[in-house]
Enzyme design. Structure first.
Site: not given
Length: 335
Positions: A97-98, A122-123, A140, A146, A234
């Site tokens: 995904k990166d 997106r979430r 972040r 986190r 993103c």
């Protein structure tokens, strides 16, 4: 010892063997993922000598700003690709995904491995639509950071993370609820690992190609083609859900406004049964589909997966996806 761009070692019997250097980020999860790739390569090639080289990326250093606000497309990959270009490493393990849908010239994704996990925009857009009474804030850092913020501060009642990443870390006990695709679809390439190599290194490309997970490869080609056609990234909420069932590849794609109030969502499918004349391709970095080289998977099947992503994107664009994403991008830039 060094000879040209490559590194070699000599064993006690005088035998000289090339050392394969694997680049990775320094985070604990990145190391676990890279170790899993290295372990698979050692199992397949017992005589292989591997060296893991860890480094920090821009995304690891800038932790106080939301990814969608930074604007850099290669936050977690640029330094690793620079090392690949300078022949300091021979392959790099990324979270797929990166990686942008268009890679720098001379590079290709030589292997796509099965699925681990996300992008806050997106979430949040999906969950705001589903749970409008909740407040969503950006967070972040790596998994350790986190979870520490959740445990030590009063800012969050809960945080949303990729379950697969927690499982890889052995932290299943921290998972209190699994969100279904109906609640929250995922980012393009979410959970898949990518092995990026120099396209000219045909021997390395051939070596890592055996790591390809066929269903994951086809799913990711479809997803990346979908994102590329939408011109997403993103900074806009684009989500997907892919499933392989009964020789069919199903791709669900969606776009959202930042607050989740406006959205478009559609599903399409295609057959992934190879034709009578299976068109396997030679190892050639020029034969890429959205940055992926997968010569051991029939070319016609890969073409269908790529076309599925393009067709789904065009369907959403015909229904107004571009307008939704343009507004989302403008609002995100104005924050």
């Amino acid at each position: 010892m060094e000879e040209g761009p490559y590194k070699y070692i000599r064993d006690g019997n005088g035998k000289v063997t090339r050392v394969i250097r694997i680049g990775t980020r320094k985070s604990q999860l990145a190391r676990i993922q890279t170790d899993s790739v290295a372990d698979q390569l050692r199992e397949l090639y017992p005589d292989l000598h591997l060296e893991i080289i860890a480094m920090s990326t821009t995304g690891d250093i800038i932790l106080e700003t939301a990814l969608s606000k930074i604007g850099e497309k290669s936050l977690f990959t640029k330094e690793l690709e620079n090392a690949l270009e300078r022949n300091e490493v021979d392959l790099v393990v990324h979270s797929l995904k990166d990686l942008p849908t268009t890679l720098p010239p001379g590079f290709t994704i030589g292997a796509v491995l099965n699925v681990i996990g996300t992008s806050s925009l997106r979430r949040a857009a999906q969950l705001k639509k589903r749970f409008p009474h909740l407040e969503f804030k950006n967070i972040r850092g790596n998994l350790n950071t986190r979870l520490k913020k959740l445990d030590e501060k009063d800012d969050f009642a809960a945080i949303i993370l990729a379950a697969a990443g927690l499982k890889r870390m052995g932290w299943e006990n921290r998972i209190s609820q699994i969100l279904s695709p109906e609640d929250c679809m995922y980012a393009v390439g979410q959970g898949a690992l990518a092995v990026e190599v120099r396209g000219r290194d045909v021997d390395i490309l051939e070596m890592v190609s055996v790591l390809h997970d066929p269903d994951t490869v086809l799913s990711c080609i479809a997803e990346r083609a979908f994102l590329k056609c939408l011109e997403g990234g993103c900074s806009v909420p684009v989500a997907v859900y892919t499933q392989v069932k009964d020789s069919q590849l199903y791709l669900t794609g969606a776009v959202y406004s930042l607050d989740g109030s406006d959205s478009l969502k559609e599903t399409m499918q295609t057959s992934i049964t190879a034709g009578d004349k299976q068109s396997f391709e030679k190892v050639d970095e020029q034969v890429q589909r959205v940055g992926v080289t997968a010569n051991k998977i029939p070319g016609d099947v890969q073409d269908r997966a790529e076309q599925l992503g393009v067709d789904l994107a065009k369907l959403l664009l015909s229904k107004g996806a571009k307008e939704i994403l343009t507004v989302a991008r403008q609002l995100n830039d104005a924050r």
